[in-house]
Scaffold this active site. Structure first.
Site, mmCIF file in Angstrom:
data_model
loop_
_atom_site.group_PDB
_atom_site.id
_atom_site.type_symbol
_atom_site.label_atom_id
_atom_site.label_comp_id
_atom_site.label_asym_id
_atom_site.label_seq_id
_atom_site.Cartn_x
_atom_site.Cartn_y
_atom_site.Cartn_z
ATOM 1 N N ARG A 27 0.919 -1.500 0.418
ATOM 2 C CA ARG A 27 -0.131 -0.310 -0.094
ATOM 3 C C ARG A 27 0.526 1.136 0.244
ATOM 4 N NH1 ARG A 27 -5.477 -0.853 0.615
ATOM 5 N NH2 ARG A 27 -5.292 1.290 1.954
ATOM 6 N N LYS A 481 -1.620 -2.623 -24.077
ATOM 7 C CA LYS A 481 -2.229 -3.478 -22.384
ATOM 8 C C LYS A 481 -2.155 -4.587 -23.207
ATOM 9 C CE LYS A 481 -1.470 -1.766 -20.120
ATOM 10 N NZ LYS A 481 -0.747 -0.196 -20.112
ATOM 11 N N LYS A 597 8.811 -3.322 -14.317
ATOM 12 C CA LYS A 597 7.986 -1.756 -14.036
ATOM 13 C C LYS A 597 8.342 -0.044 -13.948
ATOM 14 C CE LYS A 597 3.621 -0.258 -12.227
ATOM 15 N NZ LYS A 597 2.862 -0.466 -13.300
HETATM 16 C C1 F6R Z 1 2.967 0.043 -20.159
HETATM 17 C C2 F6R Z 1 3.747 1.115 -19.384
HETATM 18 C C3 F6R Z 1 4.156 1.395 -19.609
HETATM 19 C C4 F6R Z 1 5.492 2.662 -19.263
HETATM 20 C C5 F6R Z 1 6.132 3.935 -19.346
HETATM 21 C C6 F6R Z 1 6.901 4.319 -19.242
HETATM 22 O O1 F6R Z 1 1.999 -0.657 -19.207
HETATM 23 O O2 F6R Z 1 3.571 0.590 -18.109
HETATM 24 O O3 F6R Z 1 4.298 1.364 -20.920
HETATM 25 O O4 F6R Z 1 3.976 3.318 -19.221
HETATM 26 O O5 F6R Z 1 7.524 1.978 -19.134
HETATM 27 O O6 F6R Z 1 6.822 4.620 -17.568
HETATM 28 P P1 F6R Z 1 6.557 5.662 -16.672
HETATM 29 O O7 F6R Z 1 5.322 6.265 -16.346
HETATM 30 O O8 F6R Z 1 7.211 5.355 -14.994
HETATM 31 O O9 F6R Z 1 7.520 6.905 -16.757
#
Ligand code: F6R
Length: 602
Positions: A27, A481, A597
C-alpha cells in the site's frame, strides 16, 4: 494510499505492528513509523525507507508496551523523509496519529491552528489532526468527544489510528472513505487498512463503514457514528482467504485489483490537485512552445494532453517519446520552452534525461508523477501528483487514468486563466469530471461480457484498435495493454489511416476494436468501421450511440460523457479485456515477460 495498523493486547505491540506493516507494504513503502505506549508514555520510531531496512536501523523491536499503532507511507503531502513519516504528534507529544488518505482542508486548518499557537514539525496534512484534537481538548476534557469534534471539522478521505498517552486502556480508529477493518482476537484486538495485516492472528473481522469510529480495548470494541455519537451494531465476518489472496483483497491479480481501484484513484487525483492546479496553470500560461515527453502508457497520456490543450487552451504541444526528444530536441529548446514530463514512476531513464536536457537549456519543466519523492519530482521546477497509490502490476492502469485526470484539470485551469474557452462549457466539463468516479463504476460493469469475449477470441493472431481525435490515444493504449500482457500482436491507429495501408490486413474474423464516443468525428469513425466491416472484420465497438450497434458484432455501451473526458472511461474495458485474455492464455498479467515496472536504463 498508505497502510495503518494498530494492536492492543498482551503481546509485544511492536512485534505485531512490524509484522503487519510488512504485509501492508504493497500500500506504500516510502517511509515507516511505529508508536507504542508504555505506562502512559509514548515511544516513537520512524523514518524514510523500507520496513525491512528500518526494522534493523531503528531497532523497532526495542519499542516497549502492549499497545500501539504503525504506518507505512505512500507520500501525498510532503516529500518522503524522516520528519514527514507518520506518526505525527500534537504540541504536547501526548497524541499520536497515523493516517491513510488526504485531508482536503488541511491548509485552512493549519493556518487557524498556527494562529492559536500550535507548532508544526512536518509538511504533512496529517499533522493537523493531532493538533486539532489537542485544541479541542482545551474545551472538551472527554477525549472521545474532543476527537469527535475534531473529526467533524475534517474534509477529505481518512482512515486514522490514534493513541493518547493519558487514556491507557484504549486505541481509537476512524474511517471516512479510506479502508479500515478490525481484527477480533481473544483478549487482543487489531485494526488495519487491510486484512493480511492481522490474518496470522485472527480470521474474525469487522468491516468499518464511512463516518464511523472505533474505541478499541483489549477485550472489547465499540463502533460509533462520528457525527451523532450513536452506537453502531456490526457483524463479525469469518475470513476464509489465504494470506496471499487477502493481500490482493480477494482479486486473483494486482492488475485486476488496480483496475477496480480506478474510481477511488481518479477521485483522489481530483481532490489531491484541486488546490494547486490553478497556480500551476498560471505559472505555465505564458509558454507557447510546449513539449510533452513520456514513454509507453505515459506517452499515450501525453497524446490525450495534446488534444486537451489544443481544444481548451488553444495551445499546440508537441508530444514526443522522451527517448527521441533527448537526442533530437536540444537545439530547439530554450528559456521560452515548457517541457511537461509524464511518468508514473518518476524514474524512467529516458524521461529523466529529457527533463535534464530541458533544464540544461533553461526551459521550464513540469512533471506529472505518481511516486512522491522520485527523481523526476526532485529535478523538475513544478510537480503535479496523480495520487493513484502504489501500482504493483507491471501494466499501467490506474496511473494512466489518473494522469489523464490531472491533464484534464490542467487544461481546464489553463483555458480559464487564458479565457480561451467559454466559461460555461468549462464549468460543465468540470462538473462532469467530478462525476467520473461514478462513470468508471459503470464502465467496470462490462467485466463479465469482456471475459466471455476474451474466451471467444483467445486464438486470434492480430488485433486492430482504431479511434479518431482524442480517441486515437485510447486505441494506442488498448493495443499496448493487449500486447504487453497477452503477447498477441495488436496495432493501435487513427481510423483515418486504415485505408492508407492497414486495411490490407483486415480479412474475415480479424478483430477490429473501434473506440467511438459521440463527438466531433463520430460520423467519420462510423465510415471507417463500415470499411472494416466490408472486409468481414469482427467489429467490437465502444460507444454511446445506437447507430454503432447496428454495424458491430459486439457493442459495449459506454456512459455518456463529454468526448474530452472519454479517454478516462473508454480505456477501462480495454484494460479488462487484455487482462482476461492474458489469464485465459496462461500468462501472469502482473509480471509480463521481458518487461519491468520501471525502466531505469536506456
Ligand atoms: C505499460 C507501461 C509502460 C510505462 C512506461 C513509462 O503498461 O506501464 O509503458 O508507461 O515504461 O513508465 P513511467 O510512466 O514510469 O515513466
Amino acid at each position: 494510499m498508505c497502510g495503518i495498523i494498530g494492536y492492543i493486547g498482551d503481546r509485544k505491540a511492536c512485534d505485531v505492528i512490524v509484522d503487519g506493516l510488512k504485509r501492508l507494504e504493497y500500500r506504500g513503502y516510502d517511509s515507516v513509523g511505529v508508536v507504542t505506549d508504555n505506562d502512559g508514555k509514548l515511544y516513537i520510531k520512524k523514518g524514510a525507507g523500507k520496513i525491512s531496512e528500518l526494522e534493523v536501523k531503528l531497532n523497532l523491536s526495542e519499542l516497549p508496551g502492549n499497545r500501539g499503532i504503525g504506518h507505512t507511507r505512500w507520500a501525498t503531502h510532503g516529500v518522503p523523509d524522516d520528519t514527514n513519516a507518520h506518526p505525527h504528534t500534537d504540541c504536547t507529544g501526548k497524541i499520536a496519529v497515523v493516517h491513510n488518505g488526504i485531508i482536503e482542508n488541511y491548509l485552512e486548518l493549519k493556518e487557524e491552528l498556527i494562529k492559536k499557537g500550535h507548532r508544526f514539525k512536518s509538511d504533512t496534512d496529517t499533522e493537523v489532526i493531532a493538533h486539532l484534537i489537542e485544541e479541542e481538548l482545551k474545551t472538551e476534557r472527554d477525549f472521545e468527544k474532543a476527537l469527535r469534534n475534531a473529526l467533524n471539522k475534517l474534509k477529505g478521505s481518512f482512515a486514522l489510528g490514534i493513541i493518547y498517552s493519558e487514556d491507557k486502556e484504549h486505541l481509537y480508529f476512524v474511517r471516512h472513505e479510506s479502508p479500515l477493518i478490525l481484527g477480533i482476537g481473544n483478549g487482543e484486538m487489531f485494526a488495519a487498512s487491510d486484512i493480511p495485516a492481522f490474518l496470522p492472528y485472527t480470521n474474525k473481522a469487522v468491516f468499518i463503514d464511512d463516518g464511523e469510529y472505533v474505541i478499541l480495548s483489549k477485550e472489547d470494541y465499540k463502533v460509533k457514528d462520528f457525527r451523532t455519537g450513536a452506537i453502531k451494531e456490526k457483524e463479525v465476518h469469518v475470513i476464509k482467504w489465504s494470506l496471499e489472496m487477502a493481500e490482493k483483497q480477494g482479486y486473483p491479480h494486482f492488475m485486476l485489483k488496480e483496475i477496480y481501484e480506478q474510481p477511488r484513484a481518479v477521485k483522489d487525483a481530483i481532490y489531491g490537485n484541486a488546490e494547486f492546479i490553478d497556480e500551476v496553470a498560471k505559472e505555465i500560461s505564458g509558454y507557447d512552445k510546449i513539449f510533452i515527453v513520456a514513454m509507453g502508457t505515459s506517452y499515450h497520456a501525453g497524446i490525450v494532453g495534446k488534444y486537451l490543450f489544443q481544444r481548451l487552451a488553444k495551445k499546440v504541444p508537441i508530444v514526443e517519446e522522451a527517448s527521441e526528444f533527448r537526442y533530437e530536441a536540444e537545439e530547439v529548446i530554450d528559456k521560452n520552452t515548457l517541457v511537461i514530463a509524464i511518468t508514473q514512476s518518476g524514474e524512467t531513464a529516458d524521461t529523466l534525461a529529457a527533463i535534464r536536457l530541458a533544464k540544461k537549456r533553461g526551459a521550464k519543466t513540469l512533471s506529472i508523477v505518481n511516486v512522491v519523492g522520485s527523481m523526476a519530482t526532485r529535478i523538475s521546477d513544478l510537480v503535479l501528483y496523480t495520487h493513484a497509490g502504489p501500482e504493483i502490476g507491471v501494466a499501467a492502469t490506474k496511473t494512466y487514468t489518473t494522469q489523464l485526470t490531472v491533464l484534464t484539470m490542467l487544461a481546464i485551469a489553463l483555458a480559464r486563466h487564458l479565457r480561451t474557452t467559454d466559461e460555461k462549457y468549462l464549468n460543465t466539463l468540470e462538473e462532469e469530471l467530478y462525476k467520473l468516479p461514478e462513470l468508471l463504476n459503470e464502465a467496470l460493469k462490462h467485466a463479465d461480457g469482456l471475459k466471455a469475449l476474451a474466451k471467444k477470441l483467445k486464438e486470434k493472431r492480430d488485433f486492430f484498435y482504431i479511434g479518431r481525435g482524442i480517441s486515437v490515444a485510447t486505441a494506442l493504449e488498448g493495443a499496448l495493454k493487449l500486447k504487453e500482457i497477452s503477447y498477441i500482436h495488436a496495432e493501435g491507429l487513427s481510423a483515418g489511416e486504415l485505408k492508407h495501408g492497414p486495411l490490407a490486413l483486415i480479412e474475415e474474423g480479424v478483430p477490429v476494436v473501434a473506440i467511438a464516443p459521440s463527438g466531433k468525428t463520430f460520423d467519420k469513425i462510423v465510415s471507417n468501421v463500415e470499411e472494416a466491416k466490408a472486409r468481414k472484420g469482427f467489429i467490437i465497438s465502444l460507444g454511446d450511440n445506437e447507430e454503432l450497434m447496428k454495424i458491430s458484432d459486439v457493442f459495449l455501451r459506454m456512459p455518456e460523457v463529454d468526448e474530452l473526458l472519454s479517454p478516462i472511461i473508454y480505456v477501462v474495458p480495454l484494460q479488462i479485456f487484455a487482462y482476461h485474455l492474458a489469464v485465459i492464455r496462461g500468462n501472469d498479467p502482473d509480471k509480463p515477460r521481458n518487461l519491468a515496472k520501471s525502466v531505469t536504463v536506456e
